[in-house]
Write a protein that holds these residues in place. Structure first.
Motif, mmCIF file in Angstrom:
data_model
loop_
_atom_site.group_PDB
_atom_site.id
_atom_site.type_symbol
_atom_site.label_atom_id
_atom_site.label_comp_id
_atom_site.label_asym_id
_atom_site.label_seq_id
_atom_site.Cartn_x
_atom_site.Cartn_y
_atom_site.Cartn_z
ATOM 1 N N HIS A 92 6.473 1.237 2.640
ATOM 2 C CA HIS A 92 7.304 1.213 3.848
ATOM 3 C C HIS A 92 7.912 -0.175 4.015
ATOM 4 O O HIS A 92 7.305 -1.169 3.650
ATOM 5 C CB HIS A 92 6.445 1.584 5.061
ATOM 6 C CG HIS A 92 7.206 1.885 6.295
ATOM 7 N ND1 HIS A 92 7.946 3.024 6.450
ATOM 8 C CD2 HIS A 92 7.342 1.191 7.443
ATOM 9 C CE1 HIS A 92 8.500 3.031 7.642
ATOM 10 N NE2 HIS A 92 8.150 1.921 8.269
ATOM 11 N N SER A 134 3.940 1.506 9.257
ATOM 12 C CA SER A 134 3.681 2.887 8.863
ATOM 13 C C SER A 134 2.191 3.156 8.667
ATOM 14 O O SER A 134 1.624 4.025 9.310
ATOM 15 C CB SER A 134 4.440 3.225 7.580
ATOM 16 O OG SER A 134 4.152 4.532 7.153
ATOM 17 N N CYS A 135 1.542 2.389 7.782
ATOM 18 C CA CYS A 135 0.144 2.678 7.445
ATOM 19 C C CYS A 135 -0.851 1.709 8.090
ATOM 20 O O CYS A 135 -2.049 1.961 8.065
ATOM 21 C CB CYS A 135 -0.047 2.680 5.931
ATOM 22 S SG CYS A 135 0.082 1.046 5.167
ATOM 23 N N TYR A 179 -1.541 -1.342 7.045
ATOM 24 C CA TYR A 179 -2.048 -2.344 6.103
ATOM 25 C C TYR A 179 -1.666 -3.730 6.619
ATOM 26 O O TYR A 179 -0.539 -3.955 7.034
ATOM 27 C CB TYR A 179 -1.446 -2.105 4.717
ATOM 28 C CG TYR A 179 -1.809 -3.160 3.706
ATOM 29 C CD1 TYR A 179 -3.034 -3.121 3.049
ATOM 30 C CD2 TYR A 179 -0.929 -4.195 3.414
ATOM 31 C CE1 TYR A 179 -3.365 -4.088 2.113
ATOM 32 C CE2 TYR A 179 -1.261 -5.168 2.479
ATOM 33 C CZ TYR A 179 -2.483 -5.107 1.841
ATOM 34 O OH TYR A 179 -2.811 -6.069 0.924
ATOM 35 N N LYS A 191 0.810 -1.213 0.000
ATOM 36 C CA LYS A 191 0.000 0.000 0.000
ATOM 37 C C LYS A 191 0.851 1.275 0.000
ATOM 38 O O LYS A 191 0.604 2.186 -0.771
ATOM 39 C CB LYS A 191 -0.930 0.004 1.211
ATOM 40 C CG LYS A 191 -1.900 1.151 1.239
ATOM 41 C CD LYS A 191 -2.878 1.001 2.372
ATOM 42 C CE LYS A 191 -3.831 2.180 2.414
ATOM 43 N NZ LYS A 191 -4.743 2.078 3.541
ATOM 44 N N CYS A 192 1.882 1.332 0.891
ATOM 45 C CA CYS A 192 2.627 2.589 1.026
ATOM 46 C C CYS A 192 4.120 2.474 0.710
ATOM 47 O O CYS A 192 4.818 3.469 0.633
ATOM 48 C CB CYS A 192 2.459 3.156 2.430
ATOM 49 S SG CYS A 192 3.350 2.259 3.729
#
Length: 73
Positions: free
Chosen positions: A17, A50-51, A53, A14-15
């Motif tokens: 990281h 981080s996010c 997910y 997703k991000c």
């Protein structure tokens, strides 16, 4: 608006990281196991730090580090 998951294999889908945590959860199945709250399904959860997910993997005895490799490609 939510961002689309990335298509590369470098980090979180997703991000992007590159740090993750591995945890575990247990859930009930259906029927009698649900009625008597018997947890018959076990999963490993790999989450991006981080996010947030997360992906679930059925726990078949593999180690957490192997799952992080699957999560990050």
């Amino acid at each position: 608006m939510a961002s689309e998951p990335s298509t590369n294999d470098d980090g979180c889908p997703k991000c992007g990281h590159t740090d993750a945590e591995v945890g575990s959860i247990s859930t009930t199945g259906g029927g009698l196991s649900k009625m008597f709250d018997i947890q018959t399904n076990k999963f490993r959860v790999v989450s991006c730090t981080s996010c947030g997910y997360s992906e679930l993997y059925r726990d078949v005895g593999s180690s957490g580090s192997d799952l992080v490799d699957v999560f990050f490609g």
